[in-house]
Design a protein around this motif. Structure first.
Motif, short mmCIF file in Angstrom:
data_model
loop_
_atom_site.label_atom_id
_atom_site.label_comp_id
_atom_site.label_asym_id
_atom_site.label_seq_id
_atom_site.Cartn_x
_atom_site.Cartn_y
_atom_site.Cartn_z
N CYS A 41 0.90 -1.29 -0.08
CA CYS A 41 0.16 -0.05 -0.02
C CYS A 41 0.73 1.17 0.27
O CYS A 41 1.35 1.59 1.05
N VAL A 42 1.10 1.76 -1.00
CA VAL A 42 2.11 3.06 -1.32
C VAL A 42 1.49 4.02 -2.02
O VAL A 42 1.05 3.77 -3.36
N LEU A 43 0.86 5.02 -1.56
CA LEU A 43 0.56 6.03 -2.46
C LEU A 43 1.53 7.11 -2.67
O LEU A 43 2.26 7.63 -1.90
N LEU A 44 1.69 7.40 -4.05
CA LEU A 44 2.92 8.08 -4.58
C LEU A 44 2.65 9.26 -5.53
O LEU A 44 1.60 8.94 -6.48
N ARG A 45 3.21 10.59 -5.22
CA ARG A 45 2.79 11.41 -6.06
C ARG A 45 3.28 11.25 -7.48
O ARG A 45 4.48 10.77 -7.61
N ALA A 46 2.58 11.25 -8.65
CA ALA A 46 3.09 11.10 -9.87
C ALA A 46 4.21 11.67 -10.26
O ALA A 46 5.03 11.45 -11.04
N ASP A 47 4.13 13.22 -9.99
CA ASP A 47 5.31 14.11 -10.49
C ASP A 47 6.69 13.48 -9.57
O ASP A 47 7.73 13.58 -9.99
N MET A 48 6.54 13.19 -8.42
CA MET A 48 7.91 12.64 -7.70
C MET A 48 8.20 11.16 -8.30
O MET A 48 9.49 11.19 -8.17
N ALA A 49 7.31 10.22 -8.82
CA ALA A 49 7.63 9.19 -9.24
C ALA A 49 8.55 9.55 -10.51
O ALA A 49 9.74 8.75 -11.00
N GLU A 50 8.33 10.57 -11.25
CA GLU A 50 9.16 10.93 -12.55
C GLU A 50 10.33 11.63 -12.16
O GLU A 50 11.46 11.21 -12.50
N LYS A 51 10.16 12.35 -11.07
CA LYS A 51 11.43 13.10 -10.42
C LYS A 51 12.44 12.03 -10.07
O LYS A 51 13.58 12.20 -10.05
N ALA A 52 11.96 11.01 -9.11
CA ALA A 52 12.89 10.27 -8.64
C ALA A 52 13.01 8.90 -9.40
O ALA A 52 13.76 7.81 -9.14
N ARG A 53 12.60 8.95 -10.60
CA ARG A 53 12.83 7.84 -11.62
C ARG A 53 12.39 6.62 -11.26
O ARG A 53 13.06 5.36 -11.21
N ILE A 54 11.29 6.68 -10.49
CA ILE A 54 10.33 5.28 -10.19
C ILE A 54 9.59 4.69 -11.32
O ILE A 54 8.88 5.39 -11.95
N PRO A 55 10.06 3.40 -11.55
CA PRO A 55 11.01 2.35 -11.10
C PRO A 55 12.10 2.22 -11.62
O PRO A 55 12.88 1.22 -11.26
N GLU A 56 12.59 3.03 -12.63
CA GLU A 56 13.61 2.78 -13.45
C GLU A 56 14.93 2.49 -12.44
O GLU A 56 15.88 2.09 -12.44
N ALA A 57 15.01 3.68 -11.49
CA ALA A 57 16.12 3.86 -10.41
C ALA A 57 16.52 2.68 -9.72
O ALA A 57 17.30 2.51 -8.90
N ILE A 58 15.14 1.89 -9.44
CA ILE A 58 15.10 0.81 -8.44
C ILE A 58 14.91 -0.58 -9.22
O ILE A 58 14.31 -1.32 -8.68
N ARG A 59 15.27 -0.70 -10.51
CA ARG A 59 14.73 -1.67 -11.48
C ARG A 59 15.16 -3.16 -10.89
O ARG A 59 14.88 -4.19 -11.11
N GLN A 60 16.25 -3.14 -10.33
CA GLN A 60 16.91 -4.29 -9.89
C GLN A 60 16.72 -4.65 -8.38
O GLN A 60 17.08 -5.96 -8.06
N ALA A 61 15.99 -3.73 -7.67
CA ALA A 61 15.65 -3.96 -6.09
C ALA A 61 14.49 -5.28 -5.85
O ALA A 61 13.89 -5.24 -6.73
N VAL A 62 15.06 -6.21 -5.02
CA VAL A 62 14.28 -7.16 -4.60
C VAL A 62 13.30 -6.61 -3.62
O VAL A 62 12.17 -6.98 -3.59
N ILE A 63 13.87 -5.88 -2.66
CA ILE A 63 12.93 -5.05 -1.77
C ILE A 63 12.74 -4.02 -2.26
O ILE A 63 13.08 -2.80 -1.87
N ASP A 64 11.77 -3.76 -3.00
CA ASP A 64 11.45 -2.56 -3.84
C ASP A 64 10.84 -1.78 -2.79
O ASP A 64 10.96 -0.44 -3.28
#
Length: 397
Positions: free
Chosen positions: A218-241
């Motif tokens: 359950c994660v509510l995420l601002r869409a502009d922050m997702a773009e700014k933080a490059r989510i999910p590209e920046a964490i694409r290898q994360a197992v504990i995402d």
């Protein structure tokens, strides 16, 4: 003389364990308290548009108990559900469409991203597809929620109100996991207790704190922050995402909040110890960044903090000295006392509190097993895919 020296050394080890528990009680962000719930909030004058992204791989068994709760969200603004069918073989996508036709409610779109390329975990590849699909709807917020999570009818509006009121870029709730079988009673509340010990919720929401974590269900995420933080590209290898997502947002200057949920529940059963073992061991060594020294430190720490107190009571009762028994009993009492609030939160009998050392020993074994599986080349796993090392190509299993 040698036996006396050994007893004296063990007494000092027990004293260190008691000191560690005194510090955990008062100095680790009051992690043991369970009163961190959604912060004060007020309804916005205008409700922003939201897209709910649900990655789903072979989830037909749980969708009937979870998806209707999302479709039935009582949200005053524009909202829709995007379910990403990630290569399911059990008819997940068609079942989702059937549930939508049967229950109505929020509009549902089902899509499929295809197999993840090298360097992506399967779940995050599905999340990427969902976020890319959501951008065409121009939402202000994205609700990333797992396919086994059931939400109360006002869940979405409460999350959005909390995010708007507090100015948070991420508002996440730790869903209440299912506790029905004997093993679930022993292991599940401790899982959340240990998580809170590693990531004290009070510190996560504090400005200036480096502690960052979220609960992936359950994660509510601002869409502009997702773009700014490059989510999910920046964490694409994360197992504990979920933890990686929170860290990426916080490192980008975003504000995050995490707390316990009141009416957001996981419907996924873990009836056997084997099921719970897999849940923990699939990512435990990844939590330690696949570092042998961190593994050794964790094993030693778990033994010192959780196993020494009951061992000291046994040694003292067996002739090892009254002082050893008393110090061990004191540490054990503090340990059990910090566990009581979590047991109350999960509505479990309080007599389970003294059994926490046994559960901690199970977690120690699960962590070691996670490392063994990693070095055998199996690594972390999610829904039939295994990741032997960071950046490895997912293998079907």
């Amino acid at each position: 003389m040698g036996q006396t020296a050994a007893v004296s050394a063990f007494l000092w080890i027990t004293v260190v364990s008691l000191a560690a528990w005194c510090w955990l009680l008062l100095g680790q962000g009051f992690f043991w308290r369970t009163d961190v719930r959604l912060p004060r909030r007020r309804e916005p004058d205008e409700w922003p548009p939201v897209c709910v992204v649900v990655p789903a791989r072979d989830e037909a068994a749980v969708l009937p108990a979870s998806l209707p709760s999302l479709l039935a969200q009582d949200y005053p603004g524009r909202a829709e559900v995007l379910l990403v069918d990630d290569g399911s073989t059990d008819g997940t996508g068609e079942l989702a469409r059937e549930l939508s036709r049967r229950h109505g409610g929020l509009p549902l779109t089902v899509g499929s991203p295809g197999e993840p390329p090298a360097g992506w975990t399967g779940k995050l590849w599905a999340v990427r597809y969902g976020i890319e699909s959501a951008r065409a709807r121009d939402p202000e917020y994205l609700l990333l929620t797992d396919a086994d999570i059931a939400h109360a009818p006002d869940s979405l509006r409460e999350l959005v109100a909390a995010a708007r009121t507090g100015g948070f870029d991420v508002v996440s709730q730790m869903a209440r996991l299912r506790v029905a079988s004997l093993w679930e009673r022993l292991v599940v509340p401790a899982f959340v207790y240990f998580f809170a010990q590693l990531y004290p919720f009070r510190r996560i929401g504090r400005q200036g704190s480096r502690t960052a974590a979220a609960a992936g269900g359950c994660v509510l995420l601002r869409a502009d922050m997702a773009e700014k933080a490059r989510i999910p590209e920046a964490i694409r290898q994360a197992v504990i995402d979920d933890v990686a997502l929170a860290r990426a947002v916080k490192d980008t200057g975003g504000r995050i909040w995490l707390g316990l949920a009141d009416r957001v529940d996981s419907v996924r059963p873990y009836p056997r110890l084997r099921d719970l073992w897999r849940m923990v061991s699939r990512s435990a060594y990844a939590q330690l960044r696949h570092h042998p020294l961190l593994l050794l430190g964790t094993v030693a720490g778990l033994a010192l903090v959780y196993l020494v107190p009951p061992a000291a009571v046994a040694v003292g009762a067996g002739g090892g000295g009254t002082a050893t028994a008393l110090v061990g009993a004191s540490a054990w009492a503090v340990m059990a006392g910090t566990y009581l609030p979590m047991l109350r939160y999960y509505r479990q009998p309080l007599w389970l509190a003294p059994l926490l050392p046994f559960t901690a020993f199970l977690y120690l074994l699960m962590t070691v097993d996670s490392a063994v599986q990693h070095y055998r080349g199996r690594g972390a796993a999610w829904k039939g895919r295994t990741y032997a090392r960071p950046g490895a190509v997912p293998e079907e299993g």
